[in-house]
Design an enzyme around this catalytic site. Structure first.
Site, mmCIF file in Angstrom:
data_model
loop_
_atom_site.group_PDB
_atom_site.id
_atom_site.type_symbol
_atom_site.label_atom_id
_atom_site.label_comp_id
_atom_site.label_asym_id
_atom_site.label_seq_id
_atom_site.Cartn_x
_atom_site.Cartn_y
_atom_site.Cartn_z
ATOM 1 N N ASN A 1 0.804 -1.225 0.000
ATOM 2 C CA ASN A 1 0.000 0.000 0.000
ATOM 3 C C ASN A 1 0.831 1.267 0.000
ATOM 4 O O ASN A 1 0.305 2.367 0.081
ATOM 5 C CB ASN A 1 -0.990 0.002 1.185
ATOM 6 C CG ASN A 1 -0.290 0.151 2.527
ATOM 7 O OD1 ASN A 1 0.925 -0.001 2.633
ATOM 8 N ND2 ASN A 1 -1.060 0.437 3.558
ATOM 9 N N LYS B 1 3.704 4.103 -1.519
ATOM 10 C CA LYS B 1 3.960 4.832 -2.765
ATOM 11 C C LYS B 1 5.230 4.308 -3.432
ATOM 12 O O LYS B 1 6.169 3.935 -2.755
ATOM 13 C CB LYS B 1 4.114 6.314 -2.401
ATOM 14 C CG LYS B 1 4.514 7.230 -3.534
ATOM 15 C CD LYS B 1 4.588 8.659 -3.003
ATOM 16 C CE LYS B 1 5.397 9.591 -3.862
ATOM 17 N NZ LYS B 1 5.351 9.370 -5.285
ATOM 18 N N LYS C 1 5.439 2.044 -6.419
ATOM 19 C CA LYS C 1 5.440 0.794 -7.190
ATOM 20 C C LYS C 1 5.631 1.052 -8.687
ATOM 21 O O LYS C 1 6.477 0.450 -9.335
ATOM 22 C CB LYS C 1 4.135 0.023 -6.933
ATOM 23 C CG LYS C 1 3.950 -0.375 -5.473
ATOM 24 C CD LYS C 1 2.615 -1.045 -5.219
ATOM 25 C CE LYS C 1 1.431 -0.099 -5.242
ATOM 26 N NZ LYS C 1 1.400 0.874 -4.136
ATOM 27 N N THR C 2 4.820 1.959 -9.215
ATOM 28 C CA THR C 2 4.920 2.306 -10.635
ATOM 29 C C THR C 2 6.208 3.055 -10.913
ATOM 30 O O THR C 2 6.876 2.822 -11.926
ATOM 31 C CB THR C 2 3.695 3.134 -11.064
ATOM 32 O OG1 THR C 2 2.523 2.312 -10.933
ATOM 33 C CG2 THR C 2 3.810 3.608 -12.502
ATOM 34 N N THR C 3 6.579 3.955 -10.015
ATOM 35 C CA THR C 3 7.815 4.724 -10.190
ATOM 36 C C THR C 3 9.028 3.797 -10.275
ATOM 37 O O THR C 3 9.915 3.991 -11.110
ATOM 38 C CB THR C 3 7.983 5.729 -9.035
ATOM 39 O OG1 THR C 3 6.830 6.573 -8.994
ATOM 40 C CG2 THR C 3 9.225 6.577 -9.209
ATOM 41 N N ARG D 1 16.213 2.075 -17.304
ATOM 42 C CA ARG D 1 17.464 1.301 -17.315
ATOM 43 C C ARG D 1 17.546 0.422 -18.563
ATOM 44 O O ARG D 1 18.566 0.388 -19.258
ATOM 45 C CB ARG D 1 17.537 0.444 -16.047
ATOM 46 C CG ARG D 1 18.761 -0.441 -15.975
ATOM 47 C CD ARG D 1 18.787 -1.199 -14.657
ATOM 48 N NE ARG D 1 19.138 -0.286 -13.582
ATOM 49 C CZ ARG D 1 18.936 -0.546 -12.291
ATOM 50 N NH1 ARG D 1 18.357 -1.679 -11.916
ATOM 51 N NH2 ARG D 1 19.303 0.312 -11.369
ATOM 52 N N PHE E 1 -9.522 5.692 -14.082
ATOM 53 C CA PHE E 1 -9.809 5.046 -12.803
ATOM 54 C C PHE E 1 -11.177 4.380 -12.816
ATOM 55 O O PHE E 1 -12.164 4.974 -13.236
ATOM 56 C CB PHE E 1 -9.746 6.068 -11.664
ATOM 57 C CG PHE E 1 -8.360 6.512 -11.342
ATOM 58 C CD1 PHE E 1 -7.499 5.689 -10.637
ATOM 59 C CD2 PHE E 1 -7.906 7.762 -11.737
ATOM 60 C CE1 PHE E 1 -6.211 6.090 -10.333
ATOM 61 C CE2 PHE E 1 -6.620 8.175 -11.440
ATOM 62 C CZ PHE E 1 -5.768 7.332 -10.737
ATOM 63 N N TRP F 1 -13.079 3.808 -10.349
ATOM 64 C CA TRP F 1 -14.053 4.472 -9.466
ATOM 65 C C TRP F 1 -14.663 5.710 -10.121
ATOM 66 O O TRP F 1 -15.676 6.216 -9.668
ATOM 67 C CB TRP F 1 -13.441 4.828 -8.112
ATOM 68 C CG TRP F 1 -12.173 5.621 -8.165
ATOM 69 C CD1 TRP F 1 -12.049 6.977 -8.278
ATOM 70 C CD2 TRP F 1 -10.850 5.109 -8.081
ATOM 71 N NE1 TRP F 1 -10.735 7.336 -8.287
ATOM 72 C CE2 TRP F 1 -9.965 6.210 -8.162
ATOM 73 C CE3 TRP F 1 -10.317 3.822 -7.951
ATOM 74 C CZ2 TRP F 1 -8.588 6.070 -8.116
ATOM 75 C CZ3 TRP F 1 -8.939 3.696 -7.894
ATOM 76 C CH2 TRP F 1 -8.102 4.800 -7.980
ATOM 77 N N GLU G 1 -0.388 -1.788 -12.616
ATOM 78 C CA GLU G 1 -1.700 -1.808 -11.937
ATOM 79 C C GLU G 1 -2.591 -2.959 -12.397
ATOM 80 O O GLU G 1 -3.810 -2.906 -12.235
ATOM 81 C CB GLU G 1 -2.436 -0.465 -12.106
ATOM 82 C CG GLU G 1 -1.628 0.753 -11.718
ATOM 83 C CD GLU G 1 -1.468 0.957 -10.213
ATOM 84 O OE1 GLU G 1 -1.863 0.074 -9.447
ATOM 85 O OE2 GLU G 1 -0.938 2.004 -9.824
#
Length: 199
Positions: free
Chosen positions: A39, A41, A43-45, A53, A94, A96, A131
């Protein structure tokens, strides 16, 4: 040499021996399955960092963005002109916001076709499924379909899977799993997401 320096040198010699032993025993060469979950911040970064790379070495890379694809993305803006980068973006944004399960499922299935093509391409060195965990959680994609594509991918291809609550079967088949753990997040204290920092 002081006692402290002597102890430090002995400790570093032991550490060096252990590291060299692990390096010597790592003799398998193949692509990996990497899962960035949790949970917190980043993951995508982290995935985009690996994309950068791989592109830096001239490898062909595919990025499939589920959920956040319509958002502004600084990394994508910077890298999208690279001829070795292929992007596929789910058209709904999104879930939602849409609040339409069938439309989201259709959009997911459409972009998954692109993912399957990338996962079957022996020229694609790295594929990011950004995601995708939400697609499995909400039932837009079937776990067996995803597992089959991962299992049948070219031997040299690495796949990075990002998102919260990674499916236990993806975690089980992964070579590397990193769980980002939130300690504190600025957004929860009323701070807006910052361009160039958060997206």
């Amino acid at each position: 040499m002081s006692d402290r320096d002597t102890r430090h040198k002995a400790s570093m010699e032991k550490l060096k021996a252990r590291v060299e032993e692990k390096i010597a025993s790592a003799n398998e060469q193949r692509g990996l399955i990497i899962v960035n979950t949790g949970n917190g911040k980043g993951k995508t970064t982290a995935a985009w960092g690996t994309v950068t790379r791989a592109l830096g070495y001239g490898y062909k890379v595919g990025v499939v963005q589920f959920i956040k694809g319509l958002w502004e993305c600084g990394e994508r803006n910077r890298l999208e002109e690279d001829a070795n980068l292929e992007l596929a973006i789910m058209a709904t944004g999104f879930t939602w916001d849409t609040q339409n399960r069938q439309a989201d499922t259709d959009a997911c299935q459409e972009v998954w076709k692109e993912a399957e093509r990338m996962l079957a391409d022996p020229e694609t060195y790295l594929v990011v499924l950004d995601e995708i965990t939400y697609m499995l959680k909400f039932g837009y994609l079937d776990i067996e379909t995803v597992k089959q594509a991962l299992e049948n991918r070219p031997l040299e291809q690495t796949v990075i899977i990002t998102g919260r609550n990674a499916h236990r079967e993806l975690v089980a088949m992964a070579d590397t799993v990193t769980e980002m753990q939130e300690v504190r997040h600025a957004f929860n204290n009323g701070l807006q997401a910052r361009r160039g920092i958060d997206f």
